[in-house]
Scaffold this motif. Structure first.
Motif, PDB file in Angstrom:
ATOM      1  N   MET C   1       5.035  81.594 -46.749  1.00 55.09           N
ATOM      2  CA  MET C   1       4.945  82.032 -45.362  1.00 55.09           C
ATOM      3  C   MET C   1       6.323  82.287 -44.768  1.00 55.09           C
ATOM      4  SD  MET C   1       2.355  79.923 -42.989  1.00 55.09           S
ATOM      5  CE  MET C   1       0.613  79.904 -43.295  1.00 55.09           C
ATOM      6  N   LYS C   6       5.001  80.900 -39.816  1.00 56.18           N
ATOM      7  CA  LYS C   6       4.889  79.451 -39.683  1.00 56.18           C
ATOM      8  C   LYS C   6       4.893  79.046 -38.201  1.00 56.18           C
ATOM      9  CE  LYS C   6       7.852  75.442 -40.671  1.00 56.18           C
ATOM     10  NZ  LYS C   6       9.012  75.010 -41.473  1.00 56.18           N
ATOM     11  N   LEU C   7       5.807  79.652 -37.469  1.00 57.00           N
ATOM     12  CA  LEU C   7       5.927  79.363 -36.043  1.00 57.00           C
ATOM     13  C   LEU C   7       4.641  79.784 -35.297  1.00 57.00           C
ATOM     14  CD1 LEU C   7       8.328  78.179 -34.596  1.00 57.00           C
ATOM     15  CD2 LEU C   7       9.050  80.471 -33.960  1.00 57.00           C
ATOM     16  N   GLU C   9       1.668  80.065 -36.537  1.00 52.48           N
ATOM     17  CA  GLU C   9       0.574  79.159 -36.869  1.00 52.48           C
ATOM     18  C   GLU C   9       0.656  77.916 -35.988  1.00 52.48           C
ATOM     19  OE1 GLU C   9       0.759  76.988 -40.566  1.00 52.48           O
ATOM     20  OE2 GLU C   9      -1.418  77.203 -40.835  1.00 52.48           O
ATOM     21  N   ALA C  10       1.847  77.333 -35.915  1.00 59.46           N
ATOM     22  CA  ALA C  10       2.033  76.121 -35.109  1.00 59.46           C
ATOM     23  C   ALA C  10       1.689  76.402 -33.644  1.00 59.46           C
ATOM     24  CB  ALA C  10       3.458  75.612 -35.247  1.00 59.46           C
ATOM     25  N   ALA C  11       2.104  77.567 -33.162  1.00 61.56           N
ATOM     26  CA  ALA C  11       1.895  77.891 -31.747  1.00 61.56           C
ATOM     27  C   ALA C  11       0.410  78.092 -31.436  1.00 61.56           C
ATOM     28  CB  ALA C  11       2.681  79.142 -31.376  1.00 61.56           C
ATOM     29  N   PHE C  13      -2.007  76.977 -33.080  1.00 61.89           N
ATOM     30  CA  PHE C  13      -2.632  75.680 -33.272  1.00 61.89           C
ATOM     31  C   PHE C  13      -2.462  74.818 -32.030  1.00 61.89           C
ATOM     32  CE2 PHE C  13      -2.563  71.294 -34.592  1.00 61.89           C
ATOM     33  CZ  PHE C  13      -3.648  71.211 -35.457  1.00 61.89           C
ATOM     34  N   ALA C  14      -1.243  74.783 -31.499  1.00 66.12           N
ATOM     35  CA  ALA C  14      -0.952  73.924 -30.349  1.00 66.12           C
ATOM     36  C   ALA C  14      -1.620  74.425 -29.066  1.00 66.12           C
ATOM     37  CB  ALA C  14       0.553  73.819 -30.144  1.00 66.12           C
ATOM     38  N   ALA C  15      -1.697  75.741 -28.934  1.00 68.18           N
ATOM     39  CA  ALA C  15      -2.193  76.281 -27.665  1.00 68.18           C
ATOM     40  C   ALA C  15      -3.671  75.963 -27.441  1.00 68.18           C
ATOM     41  CB  ALA C  15      -1.975  77.786 -27.612  1.00 68.18           C
ATOM     42  N   ALA C  16      -4.446  75.972 -28.505  1.00 68.58           N
ATOM     43  CA  ALA C  16      -5.870  75.654 -28.397  1.00 68.58           C
ATOM     44  C   ALA C  16      -6.599  76.540 -27.398  1.00 68.58           C
ATOM     45  CB  ALA C  16      -6.077  74.172 -28.046  1.00 68.58           C
ATOM     46  N   LEU C  24       2.991  85.448 -27.373  1.00 72.68           N
ATOM     47  CA  LEU C  24       3.481  85.120 -28.711  1.00 72.68           C
ATOM     48  C   LEU C  24       4.885  85.674 -28.927  1.00 72.68           C
ATOM     49  CD1 LEU C  24       0.219  85.669 -30.772  1.00 72.68           C
ATOM     50  CD2 LEU C  24       1.320  83.490 -30.223  1.00 72.68           C
ATOM     51  N   LEU C  27       7.880  83.398 -28.577  1.00 73.94           N
ATOM     52  CA  LEU C  27       8.216  82.378 -29.573  1.00 73.94           C
ATOM     53  C   LEU C  27       9.569  82.622 -30.218  1.00 73.94           C
ATOM     54  CD1 LEU C  27       4.821  81.951 -31.419  1.00 73.94           C
ATOM     55  CD2 LEU C  27       6.059  80.189 -30.151  1.00 73.94           C
ATOM     56  N   GLN C  64      -6.704  83.472 -31.458  1.00 71.56           N
ATOM     57  CA  GLN C  64      -6.989  82.052 -31.453  1.00 71.56           C
ATOM     58  C   GLN C  64      -7.409  81.617 -32.855  1.00 71.56           C
ATOM     59  OE1 GLN C  64     -10.117  80.883 -28.731  1.00 71.56           O
ATOM     60  NE2 GLN C  64      -9.493  78.743 -28.766  1.00 71.56           N
ATOM     61  N   ILE C  65      -6.995  80.406 -33.238  1.00 73.78           N
ATOM     62  CA  ILE C  65      -7.485  79.863 -34.500  1.00 73.78           C
ATOM     63  C   ILE C  65      -8.797  79.146 -34.219  1.00 73.78           C
ATOM     64  CG2 ILE C  65      -7.041  78.302 -36.450  1.00 73.78           C
ATOM     65  CD1 ILE C  65      -4.079  78.669 -35.995  1.00 73.78           C
TER      66      ILE C  65
END
Lengths: 183, 242, 183
Positions: C1, C6-7, C9-11, C13-16, C24, C27, C64-65
């Motif tokens: 990745m 990677k960033l 994904e983390a973002a 994930f965190a934002a929900a 985005l 970032l 959104q994930i």
């Protein structure tokens, strides 16, 4: 990824809290504890090897997926998590009633809005926009609410007297004293 | 009819089985595979009446209104048609239009329910309880929004009041009597005094209406020396009262 | 990745919540829109190829994930997450009318549904699915309602344009005047 690992990932993602091994066993009645542990370490391995932005962390209470520390700053900077949130309509209406009628009790607010407002009052109080300012006369000496300095700050007002006058509006929201035609 | 039979179940539950009179009507029509554009109105009206009776929906104004509407169409259909067929307008036309429109909405609703169901099968990451200092991001509020909220509330008030049982109705007669009594003893009185220490909103309105009426009849005089100053109520002289 | 992926994904994930492309971009101040888009599709590809339990979904004007549908049953059964409660048909009918006719006032909705909708409107507003978007012309300047981003989220739509076209429905209601009414 094995099917159980896939399920684990989805479950940990959705739960967003540390999940105990026991609970994870509930995902697949056929799976043993060893299999669940193996799946957990497969997931940890996938995240690690793939250079993902998240990782599986084992905490006291169980397992949780968290974002990797090195990503935290960028996320905070982009303000993705801590975004100003609009107050809901319900919160706004309640705030308006308290703003104009303070000190005011819950019963009166509910009478005007026509719905229960416990939850909204708690939320507004937690946000520091209102506070308990006294107790009313009636039965059970109900709590009376008023707005705080934070409320003024939020609206950019110097004082409550700067709130727009409600002259155009119906009598319902005006303080009672003002209602008797200018005496 | 394959309607849910439930004379013994409470009214509220019945209301939830159909989202409104059009829903029930459409149910009856579909069940019998009737063409919406050619409804046998007499039969359907009778079935509708029977259904709302069985389902105890006949306590809801909206269903009664629809029942009355159907009966009216039924009667219009029985009237002799004019010889010139061109001039005859089908009394069912408006109903057909509404039903088609409603049927279309229901088709969208089915689609939406399916989509929402699919979406509900995909979980977002749960909202994490954040550490206390992060718990409350700054709220976005403007004075304008607050005023809008207040306006909205006001908007809602009259509608609600209609359904509320007012325990203390306006008492203009009582207020009129009281004003006349006071003025029999004294020549003048201030409005604030008349209202007393802690008037309720109904007291205030009763007194105001009584005063305006008395003033209109010339029985009292109203004066106010300066803007926002005290309002003075004076006994009208016999000359004025005539 | 890639680092940006990677960033991202983390973002996400965190934002929900669904995060717009604009957000985005915050970032990484050095990244262009194309690079962010490329990172998004790399992430989508990684999840897909790896047989993950989550996926990147485009909805409500953002990304959104979400967990994959096939995992839902097991997660709900293990009681890790509860499925949201379904809206009633009455609420959905009202939403549908607002979705297609916005901005639209209460009177028009009531005319189509044939019932009073005060209560439903309040509920939908409190759940954030609709909001007041303006005032109409007529008597009393009635409030007009429109749908919100939460409405798109509810249905998993990217934008309002994904609502089915009325012409494609089996009950096609073309211009009202054209209707052949069984004479």
């Amino acid at each position: 990824m094995q099917p159980l690992t896939k399920l684990l990932e989805a479950a940990l993602f959705a739960a967003a809290r540390p999940v105990a091994l026991d609970e994870l066993l509930g995902l697949d009645p056929g799976a043993t504890e060893e299999e669940v542990r193996a799946a957990l370490s497969e997931l940890q391995g996938v995240y690690h090897a793939g250079g993902h932005g998240v990782e599986v962390v084992e905490l006291a209470e169980g397992f949780q997926i968290l974002t990797r520390r090195e990503c935290a700053e960028a996320i905070a900077q982009a303000q993705l998590v801590q975004r100003p949130r609009r107050l809901s309509v319900a919160a706004m209406e309640t705030l308006a009633i308290i703003g104009y009628r303070q000190p005011v009790g819950r019963a009166e607010i509910e009478e005007i809005r026509g719905v229960a407002v416990d939850g909204v009052l708690r939320l507004l109080q937690e946000r520091g926009l209102i506070d308990v300012v006294g107790r009313g006369e009636g039965l059970g000496r109900p709590l009376l609410y008023g707005t705080t300095l934070a409320f003024l700050e939020l609206l950019g007002l110097k004082s409550l007297s700067e709130l727009p006058r409600l002259e155009d509006l119906s009598v319902a929201l005006k303080p009672l004293a003002d209602q008797a035609v200018g005496e | 009819m394959a309607l849910p039979t439930a004379a013994d179940r409470p009214f509220v539950i019945q209301l939830e089985e159909f989202s409104g009179p059009l829903d029930l009507l459409l149910h009856l029509i579909r069940e019998q595979e009737i063409e919406i554009t050619d409804i046998p109105i007499g039969r359907i009206a009778d079935q509708f009446l029977a259904a709302i009776h069985v389902l105890r929906l006949n306590q809801a104004a909206e269903y009664l209104e629809m029942a009355a509407y159907l009966l009216r169409i039924k009667i219009l259909m029985l009237l002799p048609q004019p010889l010139d067929a061109e001039e005859w307008e089908d009394p069912r036309a408006e109903l057909v239009r509404r039903l088609l429109e409603y049927e279309q909405i229901r088709e969208v609703v089915d689609w939406m329910l399916r989509r929402a169901g699919e979406r509900a099968d995909r979980f977002p990451r749960g909202v994490v309880p954040e550490p206390p200092e992060l718990l409350l991001p700054p709220a976005e509020v403007s004075v304008d929004q607050l005023l809008q909220a207040a306006e909205r509330l006001v908007e809602l008030l009259p509608a609600r009041v209609m359904h509320r049982v007012v325990p203390r109705p306006l008492d203009t007669e009582g207020a009129t009597q009281r004003i006349q009594e006071v003025l029999r003893e004294r020549e003048r009185v201030e409005l604030a005094e008349l209202l007393g220490e802690r008037p309720t909103i109904t007291d205030i309105i009763s007194v105001l209406i009584a005063l305006l009426e008395l003033a209109r009849l010339g029985a009292v005089g109203l004066s106010q020396a300066d803007g926002f100053g005290p309002i003075l109520i004076t006994r009208a002289t016999a000359h004025e009262a005539a």
